[in-house]
Design an enzyme around this catalytic site. Structure first.
Site, PDB file in Angstrom:
ATOM      1  N   TYR A 446      -6.215   9.064  -4.527  1.00  0.00           N
ATOM      2  CA  TYR A 446      -6.268   9.170  -3.071  1.00  0.00           C
ATOM      3  C   TYR A 446      -7.730   8.959  -2.686  1.00  0.00           C
ATOM      4  O   TYR A 446      -8.389   9.825  -2.118  1.00  0.00           O
ATOM      5  CB  TYR A 446      -5.748  10.529  -2.596  1.00  0.00           C
ATOM      6  CG  TYR A 446      -4.224  10.657  -2.656  1.00  0.00           C
ATOM      7  CD1 TYR A 446      -3.422   9.569  -3.020  1.00  0.00           C
ATOM      8  CD2 TYR A 446      -3.587  11.840  -2.318  1.00  0.00           C
ATOM      9  CE1 TYR A 446      -2.038   9.680  -3.064  1.00  0.00           C
ATOM     10  CE2 TYR A 446      -2.201  11.959  -2.357  1.00  0.00           C
ATOM     11  CZ  TYR A 446      -1.441  10.872  -2.740  1.00  0.00           C
ATOM     12  OH  TYR A 446      -0.058  10.994  -2.769  1.00  0.00           O
TER      13      TYR A 446
HETATM   14  P1  FDA Z   1      -5.147  -1.519  -6.114  1.00  0.00           P
HETATM   15  O1  FDA Z   1      -4.752  -2.862  -6.589  1.00  0.00           O
HETATM   16  O2  FDA Z   1      -5.706  -1.408  -4.748  1.00  0.00           O
HETATM   17  O3  FDA Z   1      -6.117  -0.866  -7.179  1.00  0.00           O
HETATM   18  C1  FDA Z   1      -6.682   0.430  -7.034  1.00  0.00           C
HETATM   19  C2  FDA Z   1      -7.989   0.519  -7.808  1.00  0.00           C
HETATM   20  O4  FDA Z   1      -7.783   0.242  -9.192  1.00  0.00           O
HETATM   21  C3  FDA Z   1      -9.038  -0.499  -7.355  1.00  0.00           C
HETATM   22  O5  FDA Z   1     -10.323   0.055  -7.544  1.00  0.00           O
HETATM   23  C4  FDA Z   1      -8.819  -1.651  -8.299  1.00  0.00           C
HETATM   24  O6  FDA Z   1      -9.934  -2.485  -8.440  1.00  0.00           O
HETATM   25  C5  FDA Z   1      -8.467  -0.938  -9.587  1.00  0.00           C
HETATM   26  N1  FDA Z   1      -7.527  -1.708 -10.417  1.00  0.00           N
HETATM   27  C6  FDA Z   1      -6.386  -2.313 -10.012  1.00  0.00           C
HETATM   28  N2  FDA Z   1      -5.773  -2.890 -11.035  1.00  0.00           N
HETATM   29  C7  FDA Z   1      -6.517  -2.658 -12.133  1.00  0.00           C
HETATM   30  C8  FDA Z   1      -6.392  -3.025 -13.503  1.00  0.00           C
HETATM   31  N3  FDA Z   1      -5.344  -3.733 -13.911  1.00  0.00           N
HETATM   32  N4  FDA Z   1      -7.346  -2.637 -14.373  1.00  0.00           N
HETATM   33  C9  FDA Z   1      -8.404  -1.910 -13.943  1.00  0.00           C
HETATM   34  N5  FDA Z   1      -8.590  -1.543 -12.651  1.00  0.00           N
HETATM   35  C10 FDA Z   1      -7.643  -1.912 -11.749  1.00  0.00           C
HETATM   36  N6  FDA Z   1      -0.273   7.723  -5.939  1.00  0.00           N
HETATM   37  C11 FDA Z   1       0.508   8.492  -6.737  1.00  0.00           C
HETATM   38  O7  FDA Z   1       0.053   8.945  -7.783  1.00  0.00           O
HETATM   39  N7  FDA Z   1       1.784   8.754  -6.379  1.00  0.00           N
HETATM   40  C12 FDA Z   1       2.342   8.264  -5.243  1.00  0.00           C
HETATM   41  O8  FDA Z   1       3.507   8.524  -4.961  1.00  0.00           O
HETATM   42  C13 FDA Z   1       1.542   7.436  -4.406  1.00  0.00           C
HETATM   43  N8  FDA Z   1       2.040   6.902  -3.255  1.00  0.00           N
HETATM   44  C14 FDA Z   1       1.268   6.064  -2.490  1.00  0.00           C
HETATM   45  C15 FDA Z   1       1.802   5.477  -1.344  1.00  0.00           C
HETATM   46  C16 FDA Z   1       1.047   4.611  -0.569  1.00  0.00           C
HETATM   47  C17 FDA Z   1       1.668   3.974   0.649  1.00  0.00           C
HETATM   48  C18 FDA Z   1      -0.286   4.338  -0.939  1.00  0.00           C
HETATM   49  C19 FDA Z   1      -1.126   3.419  -0.096  1.00  0.00           C
HETATM   50  C20 FDA Z   1      -0.820   4.920  -2.075  1.00  0.00           C
HETATM   51  C21 FDA Z   1      -0.061   5.787  -2.857  1.00  0.00           C
HETATM   52  N9  FDA Z   1      -0.586   6.390  -4.010  1.00  0.00           N
HETATM   53  C22 FDA Z   1       0.223   7.177  -4.787  1.00  0.00           C
HETATM   54  C23 FDA Z   1      -1.972   6.155  -4.415  1.00  0.00           C
HETATM   55  C24 FDA Z   1      -2.037   5.090  -5.481  1.00  0.00           C
HETATM   56  O9  FDA Z   1      -1.773   5.664  -6.746  1.00  0.00           O
HETATM   57  C25 FDA Z   1      -3.426   4.443  -5.559  1.00  0.00           C
HETATM   58  O10 FDA Z   1      -3.735   3.872  -4.333  1.00  0.00           O
HETATM   59  C26 FDA Z   1      -3.467   3.405  -6.685  1.00  0.00           C
HETATM   60  O11 FDA Z   1      -4.792   3.159  -7.037  1.00  0.00           O
HETATM   61  C27 FDA Z   1      -2.784   2.136  -6.266  1.00  0.00           C
HETATM   62  O12 FDA Z   1      -2.692   1.215  -7.298  1.00  0.00           O
HETATM   63  P2  FDA Z   1      -2.575  -0.338  -6.905  1.00  0.00           P
HETATM   64  O13 FDA Z   1      -2.537  -1.116  -8.148  1.00  0.00           O
HETATM   65  O14 FDA Z   1      -1.474  -0.514  -5.915  1.00  0.00           O
HETATM   66  O15 FDA Z   1      -3.913  -0.514  -6.092  1.00  0.00           O
END
Ligand code: FDA
Length: 504
Positions: A446
């Site tokens: 978060y």
């Molecule tokens: P994103 O692609 O934005 O990456 C997040 C971060 O990780 C960035 O700094 C990115 O550069 C880095 N990153 C991405 N991929 C990577 C990789 N392959 N290797 C290394 N670094 C990498 N959390 C939770 O625990 N339970 C939940 O139920 C929810 N629900 C939820 C709902 C909504 C609507 C949102 C907006 C967010 C959540 N979250 C959540 C929070 C969520 O866990 C957090 O935002 C994650 O980082 C999202 O991962 P993404 O790959 O989608 O994000």
């Protein structure tokens, strides 16, 4: 900064050399640049004309593309932002203060489920919903404890911990990872065996963006019964919400591990004249049948006043919908390639270690009612979370935590953001006496830049980073710095809140 732009041509040449130009490159002139950029940009707060945009978006098709991109970016001093599902609360996967490119993993979304071995390999570009779907496609008695929101990307979710409605039974997603493939700063692919022990520890909860690019993860599937039970009941203040939330704090963390019962708090209309009240919504998932759940609830929390018709039995995969706000009778195909909902918002997190009294709850409601737009969700801990030592993974919020608070505020595109970001900051300030202290804990997934951020060139001193690092990781921060300094001494993988690398 400017040098990365002048090297732009050399960088493209570098990319095309080893893999015969097969890495898809999108420039701001490309017709699909905006649609790719916006595809997983859920928070419209970061989609304004003044938001800095990447000068390139690269969408690798295979692991070797990721390796090439890392090697060439490092050679030409180009800042990479890695994006998986794009859900970062502060947009760190697709925004930067300095000229940058996005390495978007959305083409790497394969999921390979081995039912007999009860394991799966999952690529980072997949979503939580796709993982749930692929498991359910093959078995109705296996599942995985990932997010409640099914559009969340695997790459970021696993990197920062990842919790959902099986948290009390199976703890975090990161606690169930048994192997990973990561592209390191030298462009090598490492797995659990070939990477340092400390690195395998760090990538399971230390937050995305600091240690390398994880391309895929091996997860341990967990057992779920063929029939689970859900309920969702809401109570206003007039219906006794205060006493119920008070009682909830005392029981939710101690319920059987099979039972997850969260409570959402929002401001709603109490009367047609527009008088407001707080609505407490109790959402629950139980890994068992309705009869058994009814017995548990009558024993542990009779005050909630559930009736037999409140208990609804269904398959585990169907129960996923409850917490994601999808009608529970929807077809499970909705979980595949679901576009992310778009809104303007800001979130923050807190951990609570002591029951908040009724009088204090009333003060909190009063504060919420003043600003109207604010909401909170209380997420129960306890259960298996208590059985994992604080230092076992970077995620430290374990034994002694009663629940996590997700603070949120959403607003309309037409409103002025500051009005709402100020509201949530006021609420956070107001909550200080009721939540964890020294440090005031926060959940790295978060992400909240109010807790501090690096200087504009993407570096932070140890002392600077410790301010947010100790909130997210407590005593594990030092080990994260140690691992980071070892595997990425030049701080190539960085963002506005990454783990700093220091000289030892
Ligand atoms: P994103 O692609 O934005 O990456 C997040 C971060 O990780 C960035 O700094 C990115 O550069 C880095 N990153 C991405 N991929 C990577 C990789 N392959 N290797 C290394 N670094 C990498 N959390 C939770 O625990 N339970 C939940 O139920 C929810 N629900 C939820 C709902 C909504 C609507 C949102 C907006 C967010 C959540 N979250 C959540 C929070 C969520 O866990 C957090 O935002 C994650 O980082 C999202 O991962 P993404 O790959 O989608 O994000």
């Amino acid at each position: 900064g400017a040098s990365s732009l002048t090297h732009h041509g050399d960088f493209l040449k570098c990319l095309s050399l080893p893999s015969k130009a097969s890495i898809p490159v999108h420039t701001p002139q490309s017709s699909n640049y905006s649609s790719i950029l916006e595809s997983t940009m859920g928070n419209l707060r970061f989609n304004t004309s003044s938001t800095a945009k990447p000068f390139l978006i690269l969408t690798p098709l295979k692991e070797s593309h990721v390796q090439t991109i890392v090697v060439c970016s490092r050679k030409h001093g180009i800042q990479i932002k890695v994006r998986s599902g794009g859900h970062d609360f502060e947009g760190l996967s697709y925004m930067s203060d300095v000229p940058f490119i996005i390495l978007d993993l959305f083409n790497l979304r394969e999921i390979d489920v081995d039912v007999n071995g009860k394991v799966a390999w999952v690529q980072s570009g997949a979503t939580t919903g796709e993982v749930y779907y692929k498991i359910a496609e093959k078995s109705n008695t296996l599942g995985f404890p990932a997010a409640t929101c099914t559009t969340v990307g695997i790459g970021g979710l696993f990197s920062g911990g990842g919790y959902g409605f099986m948290l009390r039974k199976y703890s975090l997603a990161a606690d169930n990872i048994i192997d990973a493939r990561i592209v390191d700063v030298h462009g090598r692919i490492l797995n659990r065996k070939s990477m340092e022990k400390g690195l395998f520890w760090a990538i399971r909860g230390g937050g995305g963006g600091s240690f390398g690019i994880v391309v895929s993860w091996k997860i341990k599937l967990v057992t779920v019964p063929p029939v689970v039970t859900i309920f969702s009941v809401s109570k206003t203040l007039a219906e006794g919400a205060t006493s119920l939330v008070h009682k909830w704090q005392q029981v939710a963390h101690k319920l059987p591990h099979d039972l997850f019962l969260q409570v959402g708090l929002s401001v709603v209309d109490a009367t047609p004249e527009g008088e407001k009240t707080i609505l407490a919504t109790f959402d629950s998932m139980y890994l068992g049948d309705a009869k058994k759940l009814q017995t548990v609830m009558q024993d542990k929390f009779p005050e909630l006043g559930l009736e037999s018709q409140d208990y609804i039995e269904m398959s585990w995969i169907q129960s996923v919908f409850l917490f994601d706000g999808i009608p529970t009778n929807s077809s499970i195909d909705i979980l595949v390639n679901r576009p992310q909902a778009k809104s303007m918002g800001k979130g923050k997190s807190d951990y609570v270690k002591q029951v908040i009294s009724k009088i204090e709850l009333e003060k909190i409601w009063e504060r919420m009612l003043k600003d109207e737009q604010n909401g909170m969700v209380f997420i129960p801990y306890g259960g298996n979370m208590n059985e994992i030592a604080e230092s076992e993974t970077p995620f430290p919020h374990r034994n002694g935590t009663l629940f996590m608070i997700f603070h949120f505020v959403f607003w309309d595109e037409k409103q002025v953001p500051e009005k709402y970001t100020n509201q949530i900051r006021r609420m956070y300030e107001f909550m200080t006496p009721y939540v964890s202290k020294s440090p005031r804990g926060a959940y790295v997934n978060y992400r909240d830049l109010d807790l501090g951020q690096t200087s504009i060139n993407g570096t932070a001193s140890y002392a600077q980073a410790k301010i947010w690092g100790s909130k997210y990781f407590k005593g594990n921060f030092d080990k994260l710095v140690y691992v980071k300094s070892k595997v990425d001494p030049d701080n190539f993988f960085r963002n506005e809140q990454s783990i700093p690398s220091i000289a030892y």
